[in-house]
Design an enzyme around this catalytic site. Structure first.
Site, PDB file in Angstrom:
ATOM      1  N   SER A   1       0.852  -1.185   0.000  1.00  0.00           N
ATOM      2  CA  SER A   1       0.000   0.000   0.000  1.00  0.00           C
ATOM      3  C   SER A   1       0.889   1.236   0.000  1.00  0.00           C
ATOM      4  O   SER A   1       2.034   1.178   0.479  1.00  0.00           O
ATOM      5  CB  SER A   1      -0.894   0.023   1.249  1.00  0.00           C
TER       6      SER A   1
ATOM      7  N   TYR B   1      -1.794   0.904  10.599  1.00  0.00           N
ATOM      8  CA  TYR B   1      -1.814   0.350   9.246  1.00  0.00           C
ATOM      9  C   TYR B   1      -0.520   0.655   8.504  1.00  0.00           C
ATOM     10  O   TYR B   1       0.034  -0.210   7.823  1.00  0.00           O
ATOM     11  CB  TYR B   1      -3.015   0.911   8.485  1.00  0.00           C
TER      12      TYR B   1
END
Length: 245
Positions: free
Chosen positions: A130, A143
């Protein structure tokens, strides 16, 4: 004879789209995820195979390894996800643990277990990380840390396998509008999930990322795409998104 691919997290979103894209390219796809009904339906649609797999379980991953009969041409590490978006001062550390277990340990567990089969086939590993691994953002500490950890495994593995016949590649997506990612992140709050994409002209969709994986997997064996960062045109950086009023 068709080459074999395993896609983890294949029950929805990027994983399901990738399984479909690879099948259209002639791959025999093993769809791996926890939700049996979804992957069984997907596998039936694409002529693949469904294998229930929880990447946080040694036993479950060992069962996945048994399905490849000693050789595997492609592993797509996609299982993972985000949980919560609180600032560090209000952090839910249980959520951080969940993200670390799935994104980092889960990816590491699956890769370690399947590496002999990948080497035997002179295969390819594509890990979906990501842009959260590029730098931190407010509310993203847990995250971002998990995705940065996942990237660290990819980088180390590429160095360790230098000289071995295995490609180690990474696709790093930015804003992708799927049915579940933000909904899961915000614990089922549809309004919060919708707000993430509000006013954004054409965020990426799962099929866009799947096309990146399909392209990488079809390149000649000597071509390694170390890292591909892919964002929608409306997102110049993690913190810079054009929104229509």
């Amino acid at each position: 004879m068709a080459k074999t691919a395993i896609v983890t997290g294949a029950s929805s979103g990027i994983g399901a789209a990738t399984a479909r894209a690879l099948a259209k390219d002639g791959w025999r796809v093993i769809c791996a995820a926890r939700r049996s009904e979804r992957i069984e339906s997907l596998a039936a649609q694409i002529g693949g195979r469904a294998v229930v797999c929880d990447v946080t379980s040694d036993e479950s991953v060992a069962n996945l390894v048994e399905t490849v009969d000693g050789t595997l041409d492609l592993l797509v590490n996609n299982a993972g996800g985000a949980v919560g978006q609180e600032p560090v001062s209000e952090a839910d550390l249980d959520a951080w643990t969940t993200m670390y277990q799935t994104n980092v340990l889960g990816m590491g567990r699956v890769t370690k277990a399947l590496l002999p089969a990948l080497e035997a086939a002179e295969g390819t590993i594509v890990t979906i990380t990501s842009t959260a691994a590029e730098w931190g953002y407010e509310g993203g500490a847990g995250y971002c840390a998990a995705k940065s950890g996942e990237r660290a495994i990819v980088e180390a593995l590429r160095l360790e396998l230098c000289g071995h016949p295995v490609r180690v590649c990474e696709v790093s997506p930015g804003m992708v509008h799927t049915e579940e990612f933000s909904l899961v992140r915000f614990h089922g709050d549809q309004a919060k999930a919708d707000k993430v994409y509000h006013g954004v002209d054409s965020p990426l969709v799962a099929e866009d990322v799947a096309e990146c994986v399909r392209w990488i997997s079809g390149l000649p064996a000597h071509v390694n795409i170390d890292r591909m960062i892919v964002r929608p045109r409306a997102q110049a950086a993690q913190y810079k998104v054009a929104r229509q009023s």
